[in-house]
Design a protein around this motif. Sequence first.
Motif, mmCIF file in Angstrom:
data_model
loop_
_atom_site.group_PDB
_atom_site.id
_atom_site.type_symbol
_atom_site.label_atom_id
_atom_site.label_comp_id
_atom_site.label_asym_id
_atom_site.label_seq_id
_atom_site.Cartn_x
_atom_site.Cartn_y
_atom_site.Cartn_z
ATOM 1 N N GLN A 1 0.827 -1.203 0.000
ATOM 2 C CA GLN A 1 0.000 0.000 0.000
ATOM 3 C C GLN A 1 0.864 1.257 0.000
ATOM 4 N N ASN B 1 0.582 4.144 -2.765
ATOM 5 C CA ASN B 1 0.355 5.546 -2.388
ATOM 6 C C ASN B 1 1.406 6.462 -2.997
ATOM 7 N N TYR C 1 0.608 6.860 -6.613
ATOM 8 C CA TYR C 1 -0.601 7.694 -6.689
ATOM 9 C C TYR C 1 -0.232 9.176 -6.584
#
Length: 350
Positions: free
Chosen positions: A218, A222, A225
Motif C-alpha cells: 500500500q 500511495n 498515486y
Amino acid sequence: MYPNQPPVTPPPPLYAYPPPPPEPRRRRSGAFWAMVIGGSLLAAITVLGLLTWIAVKAVDSDSSTTTALTSGKQIGVIEVSGVLLNAEQLETQLRKFGDDDDVKAIILHINSPGGGAAVSQELYNEVLRVRSEKHKKIVASIETVGASGAYYIASACDKIYANDASVVGSIGVIMEWTNYGDLLRWAKLKPVVLHAGDLKDAGDPTRDLTPREQEYFQGLINNMYGQFIHDVAHGRNVPDDRIKPLATGQVWTGQQAKGLGLIDQEGGFRVALVDTARSVGITGEPSIKRPPKKKVGLLTALNGTDTDDLSRTPDASLLRILSAVSASAAGAPLNADTLNQSPGFYFLWK
C-alpha cells in the motif's frame, strides 16, 4: 490363294490360359493422406497469408494516398490504442516526428484504458521532452476512452480534445495479481520457497498477504498515486490540490471533463486536426503523416491485436495459470514460467 476359296480358320491353341486376375486396388497409407491433408492446409494458409498481406498493403496504400507530400506542412498522427504495456514503439514514433522538420505538430489519437505505470510515465516524459527540446506542439485527441495511464500521457500535451461522450479520467493506481494457491493444492502441487529478507517473497501468488506485506504494498501504491497526481497537475499547469479531489479513480464523460478542467475542448479528431493545423500556420486542408505500419504476423493481422502484449495483462495471466495447472493435474508437465507471476502496478481503468 484361289478365288472363292473359303478362309482358313487358325487351329485352336494347344493350351488355354485363364485371363490374369485384376490387380488389387492399392490402399493409400496414412502417411500419404497426412501429406495430402498437410499440403492442403499449407496451401490454404499460404493463400490466406497472401490475402492478408494484400489487405495490409491496401491499408498502407490508402494511408499513403491520404498523406500529401507537401514539404513542411504536415501534422504527425500517432495512434495510442489498447492496453499500454510497452513504450518502445510509441517512443520511437514520437522521436522520429520530433526530429522531422516537415512535421509541424503531433496529434496523439488516443483510445486506451491505460496500462503499466512505468510505461505511462515513460511516454509522459517523452511527450514533455519533444515539446521542450524540439519546440513542437503535441495535442491529444481522445476518441472513445482516454483513461488512467492514457490520460496520464494526454496530460503532458499542449491541449486535450475529447468527444462529448468520451470516457476521460480514472486517476488512480491498481496493483493486481492472481492468488492460485488453492488451485495448486487441488492439483497436488506444493511450492517451495527459500528467501532471506522478510519481504523478499511479498506478493507470493501461492498464499495470502500478511498484514505487513499489505502495508508495504500500500505504501508503494500511495507513492505512485502521488506521482500520478503531481504529474497530471504539472502537465495541466495547475496546483496538485486542483487535481487531488478528482483523483478518485472514477471516469467522466468528455462533456463533464471539460467543466472539471481535465480537457481543454470538446470535439473529435477532425476538430483537433484542423485547430492544430491552424495554430501552427498551416492553411487549407491539413496534410497527415502517419508512422509506417508495424510488420505483424498473420494471427495479429487477423485479430487486430498484439497478442504478445495482451498475454501479459492480469486477466490473460489468470487464464494461462488455470490452463497450466489443469493440464498438470491431468499429467502434463508444468511450465514454471507460466506460474511466475509477479505483482503488477497499473494505471489502468477496468
